[in-house]
Design an enzyme around this catalytic site. Sequence first.
Site, PDB file in Angstrom:
ATOM      1  N   GLU A 167      11.552  -1.275  -1.045  1.00  0.00           N
ATOM      2  CA  GLU A 167      11.464  -0.604   0.261  1.00  0.00           C
ATOM      3  C   GLU A 167      12.781  -0.714   1.034  1.00  0.00           C
ATOM      4  O   GLU A 167      13.199   0.238   1.703  1.00  0.00           O
ATOM      5  CB  GLU A 167      10.295  -1.186   1.059  1.00  0.00           C
ATOM      6  CG  GLU A 167       8.952  -0.834   0.425  1.00  0.00           C
ATOM      7  CD  GLU A 167       7.747  -1.520   1.064  1.00  0.00           C
ATOM      8  OE1 GLU A 167       6.622  -1.274   0.602  1.00  0.00           O
ATOM      9  OE2 GLU A 167       7.929  -2.297   2.019  1.00  0.00           O
TER      10      GLU A 167
ATOM     11  N   PHE B 140      -7.025   8.786   2.905  1.00  0.00           N
ATOM     12  CA  PHE B 140      -6.300   8.865   4.178  1.00  0.00           C
ATOM     13  C   PHE B 140      -4.825   9.213   4.003  1.00  0.00           C
ATOM     14  O   PHE B 140      -4.075   9.237   4.974  1.00  0.00           O
ATOM     15  CB  PHE B 140      -6.445   7.545   4.955  1.00  0.00           C
ATOM     16  CG  PHE B 140      -5.975   6.318   4.188  1.00  0.00           C
ATOM     17  CD1 PHE B 140      -4.630   5.989   4.109  1.00  0.00           C
ATOM     18  CD2 PHE B 140      -6.901   5.492   3.553  1.00  0.00           C
ATOM     19  CE1 PHE B 140      -4.192   4.873   3.422  1.00  0.00           C
ATOM     20  CE2 PHE B 140      -6.469   4.355   2.850  1.00  0.00           C
ATOM     21  CZ  PHE B 140      -5.108   4.054   2.789  1.00  0.00           C
TER      22      PHE B 140
ATOM     23  N   ASN C 203      -1.458   1.503  13.442  1.00  0.00           N
ATOM     24  CA  ASN C 203      -1.510   0.045  13.578  1.00  0.00           C
ATOM     25  C   ASN C 203      -0.125  -0.582  13.784  1.00  0.00           C
ATOM     26  O   ASN C 203       0.112  -1.734  13.437  1.00  0.00           O
ATOM     27  CB  ASN C 203      -2.269  -0.582  12.397  1.00  0.00           C
ATOM     28  CG  ASN C 203      -1.642  -0.254  11.056  1.00  0.00           C
ATOM     29  OD1 ASN C 203      -0.585   0.362  10.985  1.00  0.00           O
ATOM     30  ND2 ASN C 203      -2.290  -0.691   9.987  1.00  0.00           N
TER      31      ASN C 203
ATOM     32  N   TYR D 163       5.048   6.121   0.801  1.00  0.00           N
ATOM     33  CA  TYR D 163       3.641   5.750   0.651  1.00  0.00           C
ATOM     34  C   TYR D 163       3.048   6.277  -0.660  1.00  0.00           C
ATOM     35  O   TYR D 163       1.831   6.433  -0.775  1.00  0.00           O
ATOM     36  CB  TYR D 163       2.838   6.248   1.853  1.00  0.00           C
ATOM     37  CG  TYR D 163       2.903   5.324   3.059  1.00  0.00           C
ATOM     38  CD1 TYR D 163       2.464   3.994   2.966  1.00  0.00           C
ATOM     39  CD2 TYR D 163       3.380   5.755   4.284  1.00  0.00           C
ATOM     40  CE1 TYR D 163       2.508   3.148   4.061  1.00  0.00           C
ATOM     41  CE2 TYR D 163       3.428   4.913   5.388  1.00  0.00           C
ATOM     42  CZ  TYR D 163       2.983   3.606   5.266  1.00  0.00           C
ATOM     43  OH  TYR D 163       3.020   2.757   6.347  1.00  0.00           O
TER      44      TYR D 163
ATOM     45  N   ARG E  53       3.761 -10.774   7.241  1.00  0.00           N
ATOM     46  CA  ARG E  53       2.364 -10.331   7.104  1.00  0.00           C
ATOM     47  C   ARG E  53       1.470 -11.129   8.059  1.00  0.00           C
ATOM     48  O   ARG E  53       0.522 -10.587   8.620  1.00  0.00           O
ATOM     49  CB  ARG E  53       1.887 -10.509   5.654  1.00  0.00           C
ATOM     50  CG  ARG E  53       2.625  -9.650   4.633  1.00  0.00           C
ATOM     51  CD  ARG E  53       2.320  -8.188   4.705  1.00  0.00           C
ATOM     52  NE  ARG E  53       0.941  -7.881   4.384  1.00  0.00           N
ATOM     53  CZ  ARG E  53       0.492  -6.637   4.195  1.00  0.00           C
ATOM     54  NH1 ARG E  53       1.316  -5.598   4.282  1.00  0.00           N
ATOM     55  NH2 ARG E  53      -0.776  -6.417   3.927  1.00  0.00           N
TER      56      ARG E  53
ATOM     57  N   HIS F 235       4.439  -1.723   9.778  1.00  0.00           N
ATOM     58  CA  HIS F 235       4.326  -1.875   8.326  1.00  0.00           C
ATOM     59  C   HIS F 235       5.115  -3.116   7.936  1.00  0.00           C
ATOM     60  O   HIS F 235       6.152  -3.405   8.529  1.00  0.00           O
ATOM     61  CB  HIS F 235       4.933  -0.665   7.591  1.00  0.00           C
ATOM     62  CG  HIS F 235       5.225  -0.963   6.141  1.00  0.00           C
ATOM     63  ND1 HIS F 235       4.265  -0.899   5.173  1.00  0.00           N
ATOM     64  CD2 HIS F 235       6.356  -1.404   5.526  1.00  0.00           C
ATOM     65  CE1 HIS F 235       4.794  -1.263   4.012  1.00  0.00           C
ATOM     66  NE2 HIS F 235       6.066  -1.572   4.200  1.00  0.00           N
TER      67      HIS F 235
ATOM     68  N   LYS G   5       5.980   1.587  13.794  1.00  0.00           N
ATOM     69  CA  LYS G   5       5.416   2.914  13.540  1.00  0.00           C
ATOM     70  C   LYS G   5       5.427   3.793  14.803  1.00  0.00           C
ATOM     71  O   LYS G   5       5.622   3.305  15.916  1.00  0.00           O
ATOM     72  CB  LYS G   5       3.989   2.750  12.990  1.00  0.00           C
ATOM     73  CG  LYS G   5       3.943   2.059  11.608  1.00  0.00           C
ATOM     74  CD  LYS G   5       2.527   2.014  11.050  1.00  0.00           C
ATOM     75  CE  LYS G   5       2.513   1.369   9.662  1.00  0.00           C
ATOM     76  NZ  LYS G   5       1.143   1.346   9.079  1.00  0.00           N
TER      77      LYS G   5
HETATM   78  P1  ATP Z   1       1.279  -1.433   5.663  1.00  0.00           P
HETATM   79  O1  ATP Z   1       1.422  -1.052   4.205  1.00  0.00           O
HETATM   80  O2  ATP Z   1       1.518  -0.276   6.610  1.00  0.00           O
HETATM   81  O3  ATP Z   1       2.049  -2.661   6.010  1.00  0.00           O
HETATM   82  P2  ATP Z   1      -1.204  -2.716   5.034  1.00  0.00           P
HETATM   83  O4  ATP Z   1      -0.506  -3.264   3.849  1.00  0.00           O
HETATM   84  O5  ATP Z   1      -1.864  -3.684   5.971  1.00  0.00           O
HETATM   85  O6  ATP Z   1      -0.244  -1.826   5.922  1.00  0.00           O
HETATM   86  P3  ATP Z   1      -2.328  -0.671   3.313  1.00  0.00           P
HETATM   87  O7  ATP Z   1      -3.633  -0.849   2.641  1.00  0.00           O
HETATM   88  O8  ATP Z   1      -1.059  -0.811   2.517  1.00  0.00           O
HETATM   89  O9  ATP Z   1      -2.300  -1.641   4.586  1.00  0.00           O
HETATM   90  O10 ATP Z   1      -2.351   0.764   4.009  1.00  0.00           O
HETATM   91  C1  ATP Z   1      -1.141   1.385   4.427  1.00  0.00           C
HETATM   92  C2  ATP Z   1      -1.378   2.029   5.776  1.00  0.00           C
HETATM   93  O11 ATP Z   1      -2.309   3.090   5.623  1.00  0.00           O
HETATM   94  C3  ATP Z   1      -2.013   1.127   6.847  1.00  0.00           C
HETATM   95  O12 ATP Z   1      -1.099   0.321   7.537  1.00  0.00           O
HETATM   96  C4  ATP Z   1      -2.615   2.148   7.776  1.00  0.00           C
HETATM   97  O13 ATP Z   1      -1.623   2.730   8.641  1.00  0.00           O
HETATM   98  C5  ATP Z   1      -3.106   3.209   6.798  1.00  0.00           C
HETATM   99  N1  ATP Z   1      -4.505   2.958   6.403  1.00  0.00           N
HETATM  100  C6  ATP Z   1      -4.978   1.979   5.602  1.00  0.00           C
HETATM  101  N2  ATP Z   1      -6.310   2.055   5.449  1.00  0.00           N
HETATM  102  C7  ATP Z   1      -6.697   3.134   6.186  1.00  0.00           C
HETATM  103  C8  ATP Z   1      -7.951   3.760   6.453  1.00  0.00           C
HETATM  104  N3  ATP Z   1      -9.073   3.291   5.917  1.00  0.00           N
HETATM  105  N4  ATP Z   1      -7.947   4.834   7.266  1.00  0.00           N
HETATM  106  C9  ATP Z   1      -6.815   5.331   7.799  1.00  0.00           C
HETATM  107  N5  ATP Z   1      -5.594   4.795   7.572  1.00  0.00           N
HETATM  108  C10 ATP Z   1      -5.534   3.708   6.789  1.00  0.00           C
HETATM  109 MG    MG Z   2       0.630  -2.015   2.504  1.00  0.00          MG
END
Ligand code: ATP
Ligand code: MG
Length: 140
Positions: free
Chosen positions: A128, A59, A114, A51, A87, A117, A11
């Site tokens: 994806e 968010f 973070n 997304y 993961r 992804h 990211k």
């Molecule tokens: P990713 O899909 O990016 O691999 P993930 O599966 O761990 O991450 P998801 O729940 O799919 O988490 O959320 C997608 C992304 O949205 C997160 O990686 C983060 O960048 C953002 N995100 C998730 N929760 C929050 C939150 N509470 N506040 C702000 N951003 C968030």
């Molecule tokens: Mg995710």
Amino acid sequence: MATERTFSIIKPDATRRNLTGAITAKLEEAGLRVVASKRIQMSREQAEGFYGVHRERPFFNDLVTFMISGPVVVQVLEGDNAVARNREVMGATNPANADAGTIRKEFAESIEANSVHGSDSLENAKIEIDFFFKPEEIVG
Ligand code: ATP
Ligand code: MG
């Protein structure tokens, strides 16, 4: 064990801090092989499409704005149980909850910024990968 392919994004918070190599090394150390990789600037439309499942989350707009705030590196990773293994090495979404040694524990700035992804299922991995790569761009 089944050989799988999964999809990864390094990211903007990570590319900004020049962590592409350090993160890729962690993926490789976890037994994943980079079989496709490109550095791109996502458009707003692309990020909103990618997304789309989060469209109703509070968010969503901030997340899209963050994801287009700088270049990302999109990758296809291959290996035994690649979806789960990726993961695992990524760690929890919120770096405060991530295990020691994971990418997010070591590198993430916040729950949003973070660093990586990773696809959450084999089914989503296929969707994806197809979203960003043509078949001939993936060389195993
Ligand atoms: P990713 O899909 O990016 O691999 P993930 O599966 O761990 O991450 P998801 O729940 O799919 O988490 O959320 C997608 C992304 O949205 C997160 O990686 C983060 O960048 C953002 N995100 C998730 N929760 C929050 C939150 N509470 N506040 C702000 N951003 C968030
Ligand atoms: Mg995710």
